[in-house]
Motif scaffolding. Structure first.
Motif, PDB file in Angstrom:
ATOM      1  N   ILE A   6      32.276  46.683  36.648  1.00 24.92           N
ATOM      2  CA  ILE A   6      31.066  46.007  36.174  1.00 24.92           C
ATOM      3  C   ILE A   6      31.182  45.696  34.681  1.00 24.92           C
ATOM      4  CG2 ILE A   6      28.579  46.200  35.851  1.00 24.92           C
ATOM      5  CD1 ILE A   6      29.453  45.817  38.760  1.00 24.92           C
ATOM      6  N   ALA A   7      31.730  46.642  33.922  1.00 19.63           N
ATOM      7  CA  ALA A   7      31.906  46.427  32.481  1.00 19.63           C
ATOM      8  C   ALA A   7      32.888  45.294  32.214  1.00 19.63           C
ATOM      9  CB  ALA A   7      32.393  47.717  31.817  1.00 19.63           C
ATOM     10  N   ASP A   8      33.936  45.215  33.030  1.00 17.34           N
ATOM     11  CA  ASP A   8      34.926  44.160  32.857  1.00 17.34           C
ATOM     12  C   ASP A   8      34.320  42.795  33.181  1.00 17.34           C
ATOM     13  OD1 ASP A   8      37.769  43.776  32.162  1.00 17.34           O
ATOM     14  OD2 ASP A   8      37.915  42.880  34.161  1.00 17.34           O
ATOM     15  N   GLU A  52      40.473  51.218  38.936  1.00 19.86           N
ATOM     16  CA  GLU A  52      39.348  51.875  38.270  1.00 19.86           C
ATOM     17  C   GLU A  52      39.822  53.102  37.487  1.00 19.86           C
ATOM     18  OE1 GLU A  52      35.064  52.105  37.607  1.00 19.86           O
ATOM     19  OE2 GLU A  52      36.292  50.552  38.555  1.00 19.86           O
ATOM     20  N   LYS A  53      40.885  53.722  37.971  1.00 18.72           N
ATOM     21  CA  LYS A  53      41.406  54.929  37.317  1.00 18.72           C
ATOM     22  C   LYS A  53      42.879  55.072  37.674  1.00 18.72           C
ATOM     23  CE  LYS A  53      40.811  59.975  37.280  1.00 18.72           C
ATOM     24  NZ  LYS A  53      40.055  61.120  37.865  1.00 18.72           N
ATOM     25  N   GLY A  76      41.406  48.994  34.603  1.00 14.30           N
ATOM     26  CA  GLY A  76      40.868  47.713  34.176  1.00 14.30           C
ATOM     27  C   GLY A  76      41.721  46.527  34.556  1.00 14.30           C
ATOM     28  N   SER A  77      42.789  46.771  35.348  1.00 15.50           N
ATOM     29  CA  SER A  77      43.699  45.690  35.730  1.00 15.50           C
ATOM     30  C   SER A  77      43.499  45.283  37.190  1.00 15.50           C
ATOM     31  CB  SER A  77      45.159  46.124  35.550  1.00 15.50           C
ATOM     32  OG  SER A  77      45.431  46.472  34.226  1.00 15.50           O
ATOM     33  N   VAL A 103      41.370  52.988  43.229  1.00 11.99           N
ATOM     34  CA  VAL A 103      41.328  51.531  43.192  1.00 11.99           C
ATOM     35  C   VAL A 103      40.134  51.036  44.008  1.00 11.99           C
ATOM     36  CG1 VAL A 103      43.826  51.353  42.920  1.00 11.99           C
ATOM     37  CG2 VAL A 103      42.831  51.264  45.210  1.00 11.99           C
ATOM     38  N   LEU A 104      39.675  49.864  43.632  1.00  9.91           N
ATOM     39  CA  LEU A 104      38.638  49.172  44.381  1.00  9.91           C
ATOM     40  C   LEU A 104      39.306  47.984  45.049  1.00  9.91           C
ATOM     41  CD1 LEU A 104      35.939  49.022  41.543  1.00  9.91           C
ATOM     42  CD2 LEU A 104      36.361  50.893  43.160  1.00  9.91           C
TER      43      LEU A 104
END
Length: 214
Positions: A6-8, A52-53, A76-77, A103-104
């Motif tokens: 969401i931040a990205d 995500e992590k 963030g990738s 991961v999402l």
């Protein structure tokens, strides 16, 4: 969960609460152990993944099972670099976790529905892919026009956080050089850096102190 995604997205477009919930409902969370595969060569791949992590990598195997790293993907990738939106394709490489990761992922059809529900996301995904295309473009230029030491220096400048988290032989694979060449050039860089370090007051005092006599 999904705060990083969401931040990205918020860097490019502003979502309201309802749109954020639609985004969150469209993705599935998957946890990976270190060295666990997310995708393997030959599998039909129809998903896009957001880290995500943790840290992932995409790589393929050449002759004699030599690994060629295509992409590193820290938090963030997006991975892979490209996403075919029209049809299922067989994966041309493997993706695995270099660290315990989360991961999402989103299915291609759900992805299309998401864009229809939240049209402003078109801009976000376009910008995200443009950034990856630029990174790939710079990597090709780096590979074709620089010697090994400069390749590594540019990698450090672009991805300082990756250098501390990825084995050197994988970085060598990504840069297209031999591990021993990378090791030799890292030592050269470290030596030159040490030679350029300013002489501190403590070092001067230590050097000028008289020898202790018995």
């Amino acid at each position: 969960m999904m705060e990083l995604l969401i931040a990205d997205i918020s860097k490019e477009v502003l979502l309201n609460k309802a749109e954020e919930e639609i985004v969150k409902a469209s993705f599935i969370v998957k946890k990976l152990r270190k060295r666990q595969y997310l995708m393997q060569f030959g599998e039909v791949f129809r998903h896009l993944f957001f880290v995500e992590k943790g840290m992932l990598r995409a790589y393929l195997k050449g002759e004699k099972d030599v690994e060629h790293v295509i992409q590193f993907a820290p938090e963030g990738s997006w991975i892979p670099d490209s996403f075919h939106q029209l049809e299922d394709l067989e994966a041309l490489y493997n993706i695995d976790a270099l660290e315990h990761s989360e991961v999402l992922y989103i299915d291609r059809e759900i992805y299309q529905k998401l864009l229809a529900q939240v049209p402003k996301l078109e801009k976000y995904f376009r910008v995200a892919m443009q950034k990856r295309l630029y990174a790939l473009h710079m990597r090709v230029i780096n590979y074709l026009t620089h010697f090994a030491e400069d390749k590594y220096k540019m990698f450090v400048d672009f991805y300082p956080e990756i250098v501390q988290r990825v084995p050197q032989h994988m970085i060598a694979s990504y840069l297209g050089i031999k591990p021993e060449t990378l090791s030799r050039n890292r030592k050269k860089m470290a030596t030159r850096k040490k030679e350029k370090e300013p002489v501190t007051e403590s070092k001067v005092q230590k050097a000028t102190l008289p020898a202790v006599q018995d």
